[in-house]
Motif scaffolding. Structure first.
Motif, PDB file in Angstrom:
ATOM      1  N   ARG A 176       3.634   9.886 -11.411  1.00 28.50           N
ATOM      2  CA  ARG A 176       2.799   9.919 -10.687  1.00 28.50           C
ATOM      3  C   ARG A 176       3.109  11.315  -9.590  1.00 28.50           C
ATOM      4  O   ARG A 176       1.985  11.745  -9.068  1.00 28.50           O
ATOM      5  CB  ARG A 176       3.176   8.651  -9.710  1.00 28.50           C
ATOM      6  N   ALA A 177       4.556  11.547  -9.329  1.00 31.07           N
ATOM      7  CA  ALA A 177       4.660  12.871  -8.694  1.00 31.07           C
ATOM      8  C   ALA A 177       4.196  14.011  -9.286  1.00 31.07           C
ATOM      9  O   ALA A 177       3.476  14.674  -8.370  1.00 31.07           O
ATOM     10  CB  ALA A 177       6.229  12.795  -8.396  1.00 31.07           C
ATOM     11  N   LEU A 178       4.287  14.142 -10.330  1.00 29.45           N
ATOM     12  CA  LEU A 178       3.849  15.230 -11.337  1.00 29.45           C
ATOM     13  C   LEU A 178       2.240  15.356 -11.231  1.00 29.45           C
ATOM     14  O   LEU A 178       1.696  16.453 -10.890  1.00 29.45           O
ATOM     15  CB  LEU A 178       4.363  15.562 -12.744  1.00 29.45           C
ATOM     16  N   ILE A 179       1.722  14.232 -11.400  1.00 31.88           N
ATOM     17  CA  ILE A 179       0.057  14.202 -11.624  1.00 31.88           C
ATOM     18  C   ILE A 179      -0.613  14.562 -10.114  1.00 31.88           C
ATOM     19  O   ILE A 179      -1.379  15.105  -9.937  1.00 31.88           O
ATOM     20  CB  ILE A 179      -0.402  12.834 -11.927  1.00 31.88           C
ATOM     21  N   ASP A 180       0.216  13.850  -8.942  1.00 35.74           N
ATOM     22  CA  ASP A 180      -0.275  14.373  -7.781  1.00 35.74           C
ATOM     23  C   ASP A 180      -0.049  15.793  -7.438  1.00 35.74           C
ATOM     24  O   ASP A 180      -1.303  16.527  -6.688  1.00 35.74           O
ATOM     25  CB  ASP A 180       0.422  13.637  -6.583  1.00 35.74           C
ATOM     26  N   LYS A 181       0.906  16.595  -7.971  1.00 36.38           N
ATOM     27  CA  LYS A 181       1.013  17.755  -7.804  1.00 36.38           C
ATOM     28  C   LYS A 181      -0.212  18.882  -8.382  1.00 36.38           C
ATOM     29  O   LYS A 181      -0.723  19.858  -7.967  1.00 36.38           O
ATOM     30  CB  LYS A 181       2.284  18.553  -8.406  1.00 36.38           C
ATOM     31  N   VAL A 182      -0.554  18.231  -9.771  1.00 33.83           N
ATOM     32  CA  VAL A 182      -1.463  18.734 -10.563  1.00 33.83           C
ATOM     33  C   VAL A 182      -2.893  18.764  -9.935  1.00 33.83           C
ATOM     34  O   VAL A 182      -3.673  19.632 -10.017  1.00 33.83           O
ATOM     35  CB  VAL A 182      -1.297  18.308 -12.131  1.00 33.83           C
ATOM     36  N   GLN A 183      -3.136  17.422  -9.458  1.00 33.17           N
ATOM     37  CA  GLN A 183      -4.466  17.229  -9.070  1.00 33.17           C
ATOM     38  C   GLN A 183      -4.640  17.641  -7.859  1.00 33.17           C
ATOM     39  O   GLN A 183      -5.815  18.322  -7.660  1.00 33.17           O
ATOM     40  CB  GLN A 183      -4.517  15.467  -8.985  1.00 33.17           C
ATOM     41  N   SER A 184      -3.595  18.190  -6.960  1.00 35.90           N
ATOM     42  CA  SER A 184      -4.067  18.992  -5.654  1.00 35.90           C
ATOM     43  C   SER A 184      -4.186  20.286  -5.887  1.00 35.90           C
ATOM     44  O   SER A 184      -4.477  20.796  -4.808  1.00 35.90           O
ATOM     45  CB  SER A 184      -3.028  18.560  -4.690  1.00 35.90           C
ATOM     46  N   GLY A 185      -3.979  20.857  -7.093  1.00 34.27           N
ATOM     47  CA  GLY A 185      -4.172  22.338  -7.284  1.00 34.27           C
ATOM     48  C   GLY A 185      -2.796  23.098  -7.054  1.00 34.27           C
ATOM     49  O   GLY A 185      -2.812  24.347  -6.929  1.00 34.27           O
ATOM     50  N   GLU A 186      -1.743  22.412  -6.549  1.00 40.65           N
ATOM     51  CA  GLU A 186      -0.460  23.447  -6.135  1.00 40.65           C
ATOM     52  C   GLU A 186       0.071  23.642  -7.538  1.00 40.65           C
ATOM     53  O   GLU A 186       0.810  24.600  -7.575  1.00 40.65           O
ATOM     54  CB  GLU A 186       0.414  22.267  -5.655  1.00 40.65           C
ATOM     55  N   VAL A 187      -0.136  22.944  -8.559  1.00 47.33           N
ATOM     56  CA  VAL A 187       0.635  23.209  -9.964  1.00 47.33           C
ATOM     57  C   VAL A 187      -0.429  23.771 -10.727  1.00 47.33           C
ATOM     58  O   VAL A 187      -1.427  22.565 -11.212  1.00 47.33           O
ATOM     59  CB  VAL A 187       1.699  22.506 -10.384  1.00 47.33           C
ATOM     60  N   ARG A 188      -0.644  24.884 -11.431  1.00 43.48           N
ATOM     61  CA  ARG A 188      -1.719  25.062 -12.302  1.00 43.48           C
ATOM     62  C   ARG A 188      -1.070  25.668 -13.591  1.00 43.48           C
ATOM     63  O   ARG A 188      -1.380  25.469 -14.857  1.00 43.48           O
ATOM     64  CB  ARG A 188      -2.699  25.948 -11.740  1.00 43.48           C
ATOM     65  N   TYR A 189       0.011  26.655 -13.389  1.00 43.88           N
ATOM     66  CA  TYR A 189       0.547  27.130 -14.503  1.00 43.88           C
ATOM     67  C   TYR A 189       2.179  27.450 -14.395  1.00 43.88           C
ATOM     68  O   TYR A 189       2.545  27.101 -13.333  1.00 43.88           O
ATOM     69  CB  TYR A 189       0.074  28.984 -14.848  1.00 43.88           C
ATOM     70  N   CYS A 190       2.741  27.360 -15.445  1.00 42.79           N
ATOM     71  CA  CYS A 190       4.210  27.297 -15.518  1.00 42.79           C
ATOM     72  C   CYS A 190       4.513  28.768 -14.999  1.00 42.79           C
ATOM     73  O   CYS A 190       3.959  29.757 -15.029  1.00 42.79           O
ATOM     74  CB  CYS A 190       4.802  26.966 -16.799  1.00 42.79           C
ATOM     75  N   PRO A 191       6.074  28.957 -14.718  1.00 47.76           N
ATOM     76  CA  PRO A 191       6.480  30.338 -14.337  1.00 47.76           C
ATOM     77  C   PRO A 191       6.331  31.487 -15.405  1.00 47.76           C
ATOM     78  O   PRO A 191       5.955  32.858 -15.208  1.00 47.76           O
ATOM     79  CB  PRO A 191       8.087  30.495 -14.004  1.00 47.76           C
ATOM     80  N   HIS A 192       6.083  31.023 -16.558  1.00 50.24           N
ATOM     81  CA  HIS A 192       5.901  31.986 -17.743  1.00 50.24           C
ATOM     82  C   HIS A 192       4.312  32.321 -18.169  1.00 50.24           C
ATOM     83  O   HIS A 192       4.307  33.033 -18.924  1.00 50.24           O
ATOM     84  CB  HIS A 192       6.761  31.150 -18.911  1.00 50.24           C
TER      85      HIS A 192
END
Length: 346
Positions: A310-326
């Motif tokens: 749930r913590a990871l999905i909330d980050k992705v849904q909010s747009g904070e996480v889109r791509y990995c560092p690579h």
């Protein structure tokens, strides 16, 4: 007694001096008189105080000749009373060269009617005592009034409902469904790696450490071992506590709290390989942060709890996480049309 001492040939003390002939240089009374003489002297009356000398006559600076003030007539002691002027009193006699309007009868002299007597002013009512106003009940008046524009309202966009987690595929991809009927596949390792990288890059202090019960001796070769020992301050910033163990080996006593103890050797080897690259210190540090974020992230195939997902999905849904560092994408979207097209339903 003195004669006996002289006959025996011993020292003869000197005879006491006569008190009347004793010299008194300071004039002390107890050396020149006895108690009776002192009491008699104290009973005598004190000598009278000397009279002050007569004051000298004051110096006369006044002139004896005639004065200017003597030519002026003397003023009366009491001023003569002035006649009171009023309506009932007599007016002084008029001059002969006065104009006719003044010398005419009384009716002609009064060109303007007399002013009406002023009405007495009404007494003001006594002011009632005011009740004290406390600061809490006093209304707040802003220094700069804020004008309210008519028809202006702040509308907040409606928030999107949280994605529903349908499950997890291969213990690596999280399957989610949005309110619009879209399916999302999220790589949990890539999402967690991006979260770790942003946290390490924004941190102002070294990460938390964990001390190993048994220090780990990592053999990296002489070149890589010497390279790591040259960059010990940089390893301290990343959360490692290392020292030379001899023969190209490095003794590790502390590691970052997010790193697994089994990944210490692989992490140090990768760090040594990136230190050999001829990059600038800023690029080298960012590359090392990539390595630390990747090693501390959730691995594919690990079993994760619902709270972590749930913590990871909330980050992705909010747009904070889109791509990995690579640079790899974190989530992939499948629309309803694309799914129906796969099954030949469109």
């Amino acid at each position: 007694m003195l004669d006996a001492l002289a006959a025996q040939g011993g020292p003869v003390p000197a005879a006491p001096a006569d008190p009347e002939k004793t010299v008194n240089p300071r004039g002390d009374f107890f050396q020149s008189m006895d108690a009776k003489a002192y009491r008699e002297q104290g009973a005598k009356p004190a000598a009278p105080a000397p009279r002050p000398a007569a004051p000298l006559p004051a110096w006369d600076t006044e002139r004896t000749g005639p004065r200017l003030s003597d030519s002026a007539p003397p003023l009366p002691k009491t001023p003569s009373p002035r006649p009171a002027l009023g309506r009932s009193g007599a007016f002084p006699p008029l001059r002969r060269d006065a104009p006719p309007s003044v010398l005419g009868p009384k009716a002609e002299r009064m060109e303007t009617p007399p002013a009406a007597p002023a009405e007495p002013k009404a007494l003001a009512e006594p002011a009632l005592p005011r009740e004290p106003v406390s600061p809490e009940t006093r209304p707040f008046v802003p220094a700069i009034p804020q004008a309210e524009l008519p028809g202006q309202e702040t509308l907040e966009p409606p928030g999107e409902a949280p994605w529903r987690i349908a499950g997890e595929l291969l213990r690596t991809y999280i399957v989610c469904e949005s309110e619009a009927g879209e399916v999302w596949l999220v790589d949990k390792h890539a999402a967690h790696e991006r979260v770790n990288f942003d946290r390490l890059k924004a941190a102002l202090e070294p990460p938390m450490r964990q001390a190993l019960l048994t220090p780990a001796a990592v053999e990296l070769g002489r070149e890589d071992g010497a390279l790591l020992l040259e960059h010990l301050p940089l390893l301290e910033e990343l959360g490692f506590s290392c020292e030379d163990f001899g023969g190209g080996a490095v003794l590790v006593r502390e590691i970052p709290a997010d790193l697994d103890a089994e990944d210490v050797t692989a992490t140090l080897e990768e760090i040594a390989g990136k230190l050999r690259s001829g990059r600038s210190p800023a690029e080298r540090r960012e590359s090392l942060l990539h390595t630390m974020a990747c090693k501390a992230a959730i691995k594919g195939g690990w079993k994760s709890g619902p709270e972590e997902l749930r913590a990871l999905i909330d980050k992705v849904q909010s747009g904070e996480v889109r791509y990995c560092p690579h640079g790899r994408p974190v989530a992939v979207k499948l629309t309803r049309y694309e799914l129906e097209k796969m099954f030949k339903r469109s």
